[in-house]
Design a protein around this motif. Structure first.
Motif, mmCIF file in Angstrom:
data_model
loop_
_atom_site.group_PDB
_atom_site.id
_atom_site.type_symbol
_atom_site.label_atom_id
_atom_site.label_comp_id
_atom_site.label_asym_id
_atom_site.label_seq_id
_atom_site.Cartn_x
_atom_site.Cartn_y
_atom_site.Cartn_z
ATOM 1 N N GLY A 98 0.829 -1.213 0.000
ATOM 2 C CA GLY A 98 0.000 0.000 0.000
ATOM 3 C C GLY A 98 0.851 1.246 0.000
ATOM 4 N N PRO A 99 0.184 2.422 -0.003
ATOM 5 C CA PRO A 99 0.936 3.686 0.032
ATOM 6 C C PRO A 99 1.533 3.913 1.425
ATOM 7 C CG PRO A 99 -1.443 4.084 0.079
ATOM 8 C CD PRO A 99 -1.264 2.606 -0.094
ATOM 9 N N LEU A 100 2.666 4.625 1.484
ATOM 10 C CA LEU A 100 3.233 4.956 2.792
ATOM 11 C C LEU A 100 2.385 6.048 3.434
ATOM 12 C CD1 LEU A 100 7.111 4.898 2.496
ATOM 13 C CD2 LEU A 100 5.501 3.094 3.059
ATOM 14 N N PRO A 101 2.130 5.955 4.730
ATOM 15 C CA PRO A 101 1.262 6.939 5.382
ATOM 16 C C PRO A 101 1.783 8.375 5.254
ATOM 17 C CG PRO A 101 1.712 5.096 6.855
ATOM 18 C CD PRO A 101 2.549 4.890 5.638
ATOM 19 N N ASP A 102 3.132 8.562 5.229
ATOM 20 C CA ASP A 102 3.652 9.931 5.180
ATOM 21 C C ASP A 102 3.947 10.401 3.749
ATOM 22 O OD1 ASP A 102 5.753 8.239 4.780
ATOM 23 O OD2 ASP A 102 7.200 9.412 5.921
ATOM 24 N N ASP A 103 3.697 9.567 2.747
ATOM 25 C CA ASP A 103 3.886 9.998 1.359
ATOM 26 C C ASP A 103 3.070 9.092 0.428
ATOM 27 O OD1 ASP A 103 4.631 10.715 -1.173
ATOM 28 O OD2 ASP A 103 6.728 11.045 -0.639
ATOM 29 N N GLU A 104 1.920 9.551 0.051
ATOM 30 C CA GLU A 104 1.016 8.679 -0.709
ATOM 31 C C GLU A 104 1.417 8.517 -2.170
ATOM 32 O OE1 GLU A 104 -2.915 10.066 0.214
ATOM 33 O OE2 GLU A 104 -2.823 9.017 2.146
ATOM 34 N N THR A 105 2.531 9.183 -2.569
ATOM 35 C CA THR A 105 3.014 8.957 -3.943
ATOM 36 C C THR A 105 4.006 7.787 -3.982
ATOM 37 O OG1 THR A 105 4.848 10.517 -3.691
ATOM 38 C CG2 THR A 105 2.761 11.405 -4.535
ATOM 39 N N LEU A 106 4.292 7.228 -2.805
ATOM 40 C CA LEU A 106 5.224 6.102 -2.726
ATOM 41 C C LEU A 106 4.475 4.874 -2.224
ATOM 42 C CD1 LEU A 106 8.102 5.039 -2.925
ATOM 43 C CD2 LEU A 106 8.533 5.913 -0.637
ATOM 44 N N VAL A 107 4.416 3.862 -3.088
ATOM 45 C CA VAL A 107 3.667 2.642 -2.770
ATOM 46 C C VAL A 107 4.671 1.495 -2.637
ATOM 47 C CG1 VAL A 107 2.099 0.973 -3.856
ATOM 48 C CG2 VAL A 107 1.542 3.399 -3.871
ATOM 49 N N VAL A 108 4.456 0.618 -1.677
ATOM 50 C CA VAL A 108 5.380 -0.512 -1.502
ATOM 51 C C VAL A 108 4.590 -1.816 -1.400
ATOM 52 C CG1 VAL A 108 7.110 0.876 -0.277
ATOM 53 C CG2 VAL A 108 5.347 -0.326 1.018
ATOM 54 N N ALA A 109 5.262 -2.924 -1.670
ATOM 55 C CA ALA A 109 4.668 -4.259 -1.438
ATOM 56 C C ALA A 109 5.810 -5.241 -1.322
ATOM 57 C CB ALA A 109 3.758 -4.659 -2.594
ATOM 58 N N SER A 110 5.834 -5.991 -0.221
ATOM 59 C CA SER A 110 6.896 -6.993 -0.047
ATOM 60 C C SER A 110 6.514 -7.951 1.087
ATOM 61 C CB SER A 110 8.235 -6.298 0.246
ATOM 62 O OG SER A 110 9.277 -7.253 0.274
ATOM 63 N N GLY A 111 7.426 -8.872 1.386
ATOM 64 C CA GLY A 111 7.219 -9.787 2.511
ATOM 65 C C GLY A 111 6.272 -10.932 2.202
ATOM 66 N N LEU A 112 6.179 -11.322 0.932
ATOM 67 C CA LEU A 112 5.184 -12.342 0.562
ATOM 68 C C LEU A 112 5.620 -13.764 0.929
ATOM 69 C CD1 LEU A 112 4.191 -9.825 -0.911
ATOM 70 C CD2 LEU A 112 3.581 -11.250 -2.842
ATOM 71 N N ASN A 152 -7.312 6.499 -5.982
ATOM 72 C CA ASN A 152 -6.728 7.242 -4.855
ATOM 73 C C ASN A 152 -7.280 6.829 -3.505
ATOM 74 O OD1 ASN A 152 -4.553 8.785 -5.207
ATOM 75 N ND2 ASN A 152 -5.671 10.650 -5.790
ATOM 76 N N THR A 153 -7.954 5.709 -3.431
ATOM 77 C CA THR A 153 -8.446 5.228 -2.128
ATOM 78 C C THR A 153 -7.851 3.850 -1.857
ATOM 79 O OG1 THR A 153 -10.376 4.260 -3.166
ATOM 80 C CG2 THR A 153 -10.655 6.451 -2.227
ATOM 81 N N PHE A 154 -7.600 3.585 -0.572
ATOM 82 C CA PHE A 154 -6.970 2.319 -0.224
ATOM 83 C C PHE A 154 -7.356 1.918 1.185
ATOM 84 C CE2 PHE A 154 -3.366 -0.393 1.040
ATOM 85 C CZ PHE A 154 -3.369 -1.262 -0.037
ATOM 86 N N ASP A 155 -7.913 0.744 1.333
ATOM 87 C CA ASP A 155 -8.201 0.221 2.670
ATOM 88 C C ASP A 155 -7.910 -1.278 2.658
ATOM 89 O OD1 ASP A 155 -9.047 -0.510 5.122
ATOM 90 O OD2 ASP A 155 -11.176 -0.174 4.765
ATOM 91 N N SER A 156 -6.875 -1.676 3.372
ATOM 92 C CA SER A 156 -6.531 -3.096 3.351
ATOM 93 C C SER A 156 -6.514 -3.676 4.769
ATOM 94 C CB SER A 156 -5.172 -3.284 2.688
ATOM 95 O OG SER A 156 -4.193 -2.663 3.492
ATOM 96 N N THR A 157 -7.319 -3.065 5.659
ATOM 97 C CA THR A 157 -7.306 -3.507 7.060
ATOM 98 C C THR A 157 -7.746 -4.973 7.203
ATOM 99 O OG1 THR A 157 -9.412 -2.371 7.173
ATOM 100 C CG2 THR A 157 -7.563 -1.299 8.253
#
Ligand SMILES: Cc1cc2nc3c(=O)[nH]c(=O)nc-3n(C[C@H](O)[C@H](O)[C@H](O)COP(=O)(O)OP(=O)(O)OC[C@H]3O[C@@H](n4cnc5c(N)ncnc54)[C@H](O)[C@@H]3O)c2cc1C
Length: 371
Positions: free
Chosen positions: A317-331, A353-358
């Motif tokens: 998902g996007p980083l909380p302090d910079d929504e232009t930077l998205v990451v995904a890892s640890g699979l 521009n919306t994201f909820d992965s709780t």
């Protein structure tokens, strides 16, 4: 025109790129293909009977497996790439009965599990003649993916749809309000972007460290054996999860994979080892009907580096302090199962521009913090 750079062209990065090929977006994928887990992987898509207790992981893995129905249609995956082969689970007889009732229970909200059947030792061997006579549980919904073939398919499609593919190792930096992608070795700037997605597996650590983040990601070496055989009937064989930690995966061209190791102390080393060969042979041989695999030519090795976190759960998902930077890892060991769905969810983020992965993961701060 939105410009998006994706760093890492494994299963997440290429799926993300393929769902982003819209007229208002220009996507560039940077990948150096070193130690890539997707290409080295075994290929089992069958998460439902895992012993893991992490409910968020199970929700993600269950939806990831179900997502394959859509993936097959969206990217026209034929049987040489993905097939619902069915899965055999070999366990002690009493454990199989428990496993069968767990499968029935989980099928309530995961109909993709398909038919559930307890097989006699003879029936197991009929299904997969490489195996000795052991009772097994068969679930018909299990699948196998050829990771390398999947990436090849998506790369061809992406190139036709205007996605730029660059084979090189890169670093990133932020200047004013845009991202700069540079060659990692020389520091030379290549291009600027509005958004960046870092889908670099265990390489995420190095990329984010230079931006002053601390990341909970480690490399895990995985080795598997690849046997070339003339078995014509392997097209119809199911995959088998043997009791212990090895799996047997027959592909339609006669390739039989046996793996894999989980080595947490080898860093990014990609050397095939005799110890891995001996280990995989020792743990699998009791389940095989004959010495047929190990009596011929030595198999090829596949070696890749998985990414894992302290709690073995993925994050994206996007980083909380910079929504232009998205990451995904640890699979970790189940990234073929969860990766395509994660790629799809990230593409939705870029489009809405919306994201909820709780439902699927802990807060991003659990894994990534500013120094
Ligand atoms: C031996 C083995 C067997 C496996 N078997 C299964 C299985 O049966 N079922 C299952 O579900 N999962 C399995 N997995 C796990 C699965 O393969 C991974 O979890 C998944 O492929 C990870 O995908 P990814 O896109 O996150 O990373 P990767 O596929 O590793 O892709 C990351 C890419 O980023 C690139 N990269 C990194 N840093 C940079 C940089 N700075 N610049 C440019 N490029 C960079 C790398 O070169 C790599 O190509 C297995 C893994 C291994 C190793």
């Amino acid at each position: 025109m939105k410009k998006i750079a994706i760093v890492g062209g494994g299963i997440i990065g290429m799926t993300l790129a393929s769902y982003l090929d819209k007229p208002n977006v220009h996507v560039t994928v940077f990948d150096n293909e070193v130690g890539q887990a997707t290409k080295a992987s075994a290929g089992i898509i069958s998460p439902w009977l895992s012993k893991r207790r992490n409910k968020q992981w199970y929700q993600l893995a269950k939806e990831g497996a179900a997502f394959y129905e859509k993936l097959v249609v969206d990217f026209q995956l034929d049987h040489s790439v993905y097939t619902k082969s069915g899965t055999l689970l070999l366990r002690k007889k009493n454990d199989l009965v428990d496993l069968a009732s767990l499968a029935e229970e989980r099928k309530q909200d995961a109909p993709e599990i398909g038919e559930i059947a307890l097989l006699s030792a003879e029936q197991t061997q009929q299904q997969l003649p490489l195996l000795g006579k052991f009772p097994a549980l068969k679930i018909s919904g299990g699948g196998r993916l050829d990771g390398a073939a999947y990436l090849n398919r998506l790369k061809k499609r992406a190139a036709l749809n205007g996605v730029t593919l660059c084979q090189m190792a890169v670093a990133i930096k932020k200047e004013a309000n845009h991202w700069v992608i540079c060659q990692r070795e020389t520091g030379e700037s290549i291009d600027t972007f509005d958004f960046v997605a870092l889908t670099a597996g265990p390489g995420l650590n190095q990329l984010l460290t230079t931006l002053d983040y601390k990341v909970d990601i480690r490399p895990q070496k995985g080795q598997l054996l690849s046997f070339t055989t003339n078995f014509k009937e392997s097209t119809h064989w199911p995959v088998a999860m043997l009791d212990g930690e090895s799996d047997l995966i027959p592909f339609s061209d006669g390739t039989i994979l046996l793996g894999a190791t989980h080595e947490n102390d080898k860093g990014f080393d990609l050397t095939p080892t005799k110890e891995a060969y001996e280990h995989l042979r020792t743990v699998s041989q009791p389940f095989l009907s004959s010495d047929i695999l190990f009596s011929g030519n030595l198999p090829d090795f596949r070696v890749g580096t998985r990414a894992y976190t302290s709690d073995f759960a993925p994050f994206f998902g996007p980083l909380p302090d910079d929504e232009t930077l998205v990451v995904a890892s640890g699979l970790g060991s189940s990234g073929l199962t969860t990766g395509p769905y994660i790629g799809y969810l990230l593409a939705n983020y870029f489009q809405t521009n919306t994201f909820d992965s709780t439902l699927y993961q802990k807060k991003m701060e659990t894994y990534i913090q500013k120094r």
